[in-house]
Design a protein around this motif. Sequence first.
Motif, short mmCIF file in Angstrom:
data_model
loop_
_atom_site.label_atom_id
_atom_site.label_comp_id
_atom_site.label_asym_id
_atom_site.label_seq_id
_atom_site.Cartn_x
_atom_site.Cartn_y
_atom_site.Cartn_z
N VAL A 56 -5.68 6.12 7.14
CA VAL A 56 -5.65 6.41 5.71
C VAL A 56 -6.64 7.54 5.47
N SER A 81 -6.00 -0.85 9.56
CA SER A 81 -5.52 -0.27 8.30
C SER A 81 -5.83 -1.23 7.14
N PRO A 82 -5.56 -0.84 5.90
CA PRO A 82 -5.90 -1.70 4.76
C PRO A 82 -5.29 -3.10 4.88
N THR A 93 1.83 -3.97 -1.13
CA THR A 93 0.92 -2.89 -0.80
C THR A 93 0.89 -1.87 -1.94
N ASP A 97 -2.97 2.42 -0.61
CA ASP A 97 -3.20 1.84 0.71
C ASP A 97 -2.08 2.11 1.72
N ASN A 128 -1.53 -4.94 5.89
CA ASN A 128 -1.94 -5.26 4.53
C ASN A 128 -1.43 -6.61 4.03
N HIS A 159 -11.64 -0.67 5.70
CA HIS A 159 -11.57 -1.02 4.28
C HIS A 159 -12.21 -2.38 4.05
#
Length: 191
Positions: A56, A81-82, A93, A97, A128, A159
């Motif tokens: 990201v 990742s998020p 999501t 994000d 996510n 994150h």
Amino acid sequence: MELVFIRHGQGEHTLDLPASLQIQDPALTRQGAFQAESLQTQITPTERDIIVISPVRRTLQTAYILSEGIRCRKIVSPLVSPRMFPQNPEWKTLPCDKVLNKKVIKEEFPGFTIEEGLSEELWTSGINTMAEQEFNVLAQTFLDWCKSQSVERIYVVSHDGTITSYRQFIVGKKLTRKDFLKDAGWIKQSC
């Protein structure tokens, strides 16, 4: 082996909540870039370390600033990742994000390596909204990979929800949103 989890600096998606969460591909703000620069006085990756980065923009920018002039391995992975925390199967999501595609990452961050060998679904959907059980399997896979590296330290630029999910998995006790790191916050975790 030590993990150092680092939350990205302030992103554009946090400036006008909740509307700003709809921003696609938000970058660091000026304040976020300053926070990433300030990290260099607190933690100092060396050439012997690895930095694993969420795919990201704001995390890639944070890692780029933090590691400027340091020739360590920089690996972009959807495994960090998020991630929503706590999980809610009804949530989706947010645009802020979404994972960047590999081509954009290669073009804009040429010194970073794309982690290969992961499913394309991980590169498009990330972790996510992944169910807890499925995340735990991937978390263990990621931690096993970390332990297999011949380094003392791995930095993970990610994150708040992702970091808290990994920390909860590692320590084996429930954490809450109160455990979130602040912008450009960091925490060491033995594993």
